[in-house]
Scaffold this motif. Structure first.
Motif, PDB file in Angstrom:
ATOM      1  N   LEU A 149       0.824  -1.213   0.000  1.00  0.00           N
ATOM      2  CA  LEU A 149       0.000   0.000   0.000  1.00  0.00           C
ATOM      3  C   LEU A 149       0.858   1.265   0.000  1.00  0.00           C
ATOM      4  O   LEU A 149       0.521   2.253  -0.655  1.00  0.00           O
ATOM      5  CB  LEU A 149      -0.955  -0.009   1.194  1.00  0.00           C
ATOM      6  N   ILE A 150       1.968   1.224   0.737  1.00  0.00           N
ATOM      7  CA  ILE A 150       2.888   2.369   0.743  1.00  0.00           C
ATOM      8  C   ILE A 150       3.448   2.593  -0.655  1.00  0.00           C
ATOM      9  O   ILE A 150       3.500   3.728  -1.145  1.00  0.00           O
ATOM     10  CB  ILE A 150       4.023   2.159   1.770  1.00  0.00           C
ATOM     11  N   LEU A 151       3.855   1.518  -1.320  1.00  0.00           N
ATOM     12  CA  LEU A 151       4.419   1.646  -2.670  1.00  0.00           C
ATOM     13  C   LEU A 151       3.374   2.136  -3.663  1.00  0.00           C
ATOM     14  O   LEU A 151       3.688   2.925  -4.560  1.00  0.00           O
ATOM     15  CB  LEU A 151       5.010   0.310  -3.119  1.00  0.00           C
ATOM     16  N   VAL A 152       2.140   1.693  -3.523  1.00  0.00           N
ATOM     17  CA  VAL A 152       1.086   2.086  -4.462  1.00  0.00           C
ATOM     18  C   VAL A 152       0.670   3.542  -4.247  1.00  0.00           C
ATOM     19  O   VAL A 152       0.461   4.278  -5.211  1.00  0.00           O
ATOM     20  CB  VAL A 152      -0.135   1.138  -4.334  1.00  0.00           C
ATOM     21  N   THR A 153       0.580   3.947  -2.978  1.00  0.00           N
ATOM     22  CA  THR A 153       0.055   5.291  -2.687  1.00  0.00           C
ATOM     23  C   THR A 153       1.141   6.338  -2.436  1.00  0.00           C
ATOM     24  O   THR A 153       0.874   7.526  -2.585  1.00  0.00           O
ATOM     25  CB  THR A 153      -0.848   5.251  -1.443  1.00  0.00           C
ATOM     26  N   GLY A 154       2.317   5.908  -2.001  1.00  0.00           N
ATOM     27  CA  GLY A 154       3.357   6.868  -1.631  1.00  0.00           C
ATOM     28  C   GLY A 154       3.004   7.634  -0.367  1.00  0.00           C
ATOM     29  O   GLY A 154       3.509   8.734  -0.135  1.00  0.00           O
ATOM     30  N   ALA A 155       2.148   7.058   0.470  1.00  0.00           N
ATOM     31  CA  ALA A 155       1.661   7.737   1.674  1.00  0.00           C
ATOM     32  C   ALA A 155       2.695   7.679   2.797  1.00  0.00           C
ATOM     33  O   ALA A 155       2.946   6.615   3.360  1.00  0.00           O
ATOM     34  CB  ALA A 155       0.347   7.099   2.131  1.00  0.00           C
ATOM     35  N   VAL A 161      10.459   9.483   5.837  1.00  0.00           N
ATOM     36  CA  VAL A 161      11.192  10.741   5.647  1.00  0.00           C
ATOM     37  C   VAL A 161      11.345  11.046   4.163  1.00  0.00           C
ATOM     38  O   VAL A 161      11.155  12.188   3.724  1.00  0.00           O
ATOM     39  CB  VAL A 161      12.563  10.684   6.363  1.00  0.00           C
ATOM     40  N   ALA A 162      11.676  10.034   3.380  1.00  0.00           N
ATOM     41  CA  ALA A 162      11.892  10.251   1.950  1.00  0.00           C
ATOM     42  C   ALA A 162      10.602  10.721   1.270  1.00  0.00           C
ATOM     43  O   ALA A 162      10.619  11.707   0.513  1.00  0.00           O
ATOM     44  CB  ALA A 162      12.400   8.972   1.283  1.00  0.00           C
ATOM     45  N   TYR A 163       9.505  10.043   1.506  1.00  0.00           N
ATOM     46  CA  TYR A 163       8.236  10.464   0.889  1.00  0.00           C
ATOM     47  C   TYR A 163       7.827  11.860   1.356  1.00  0.00           C
ATOM     48  O   TYR A 163       7.379  12.678   0.551  1.00  0.00           O
ATOM     49  CB  TYR A 163       7.120   9.466   1.197  1.00  0.00           C
ATOM     50  N   ALA A 164       8.001  12.148   2.642  1.00  0.00           N
ATOM     51  CA  ALA A 164       7.623  13.461   3.170  1.00  0.00           C
ATOM     52  C   ALA A 164       8.487  14.581   2.589  1.00  0.00           C
ATOM     53  O   ALA A 164       8.009  15.700   2.386  1.00  0.00           O
ATOM     54  CB  ALA A 164       7.726  13.462   4.690  1.00  0.00           C
ATOM     55  N   ALA A 165       9.756  14.270   2.295  1.00  0.00           N
ATOM     56  CA  ALA A 165      10.678  15.284   1.772  1.00  0.00           C
ATOM     57  C   ALA A 165      10.665  15.363   0.247  1.00  0.00           C
ATOM     58  O   ALA A 165      11.425  16.126  -0.339  1.00  0.00           O
ATOM     59  CB  ALA A 165      12.093  14.996   2.262  1.00  0.00           C
ATOM     60  N   GLY A 166       9.818  14.552  -0.392  1.00  0.00           N
ATOM     61  CA  GLY A 166       9.747  14.568  -1.843  1.00  0.00           C
ATOM     62  C   GLY A 166      10.762  13.670  -2.524  1.00  0.00           C
ATOM     63  O   GLY A 166      10.899  13.708  -3.743  1.00  0.00           O
TER      64      GLY A 166
END
Length: 144
Positions: free
Chosen positions: A21-27, A90-95
């Motif tokens: 789900l994380i990989l699909v949504t990037g949440a 951290v990576a997803y939150a920082a773009g």
């Protein structure tokens, strides 16, 4: 403390679903939630949310375990999983989507291997480190 090895495998299955789900949504919030679950379970594998679900809903429907495993390797594996989940957060939150994808994919691969094949990479790493330092430990202990 000894654990029913089917509990961590069940938890790994749920963890694999979360990483998908994380990989699909990037949440990043979902990666953070998984990191918190890893942190709780690293402190005490019996207190983790997935462990509570396993003991309440799954274990009563199964025969008693024929073997148990020590908690220390599981704690170590949960700590490593937490590093992957926190890195993804951290990576997803920082773009940094690419880094988030790689971290979540590593977490997914480890969780899938444990769930599908009973191969806990973090546990094996822990046991290998114990052997190298001259303090070997049994991976499983038969139930009397």
């Amino acid at each position: 403390m000894l654990l029913d090895p089917r509990g961590p495998r069940f938890a790994a299955g749920l963890t694999a679903i979360v990483f998908v789900l994380i990989l699909v949504t990037g949440a990043c919030w979902l990666a953070l939630a998984q990191a918190v679950i890893f942190a709780i379970t690293a402190v005490d594998p019996r207190k983790g949310p997935y462990s509570l679900v396993y003991r309440a809903l799954v274990a009563p429907r199964l025969r008693p375990p024929t073997e148990r495993e020590p908690a220390e390797p599981v704690r170590f594996a949960q700590t490593l999983g937490g590093v992957f989940a926190l890195t993804a957060t951290v990576a997803y939150a920082a773009g940094g989507t690419a880094v988030g994808i790689v971290a979540a994919a590593f977490g997914l691969a480890a969780a899938f291997l444990n769930s599908a094949f009973g191969l806990c990479l973090g546990c094996e790493l822990y046991l290998a480190a114990r052997r190298v330092t001259g303090r070997p430990m049994a991976a499983r202990v038969p139930v009397d």
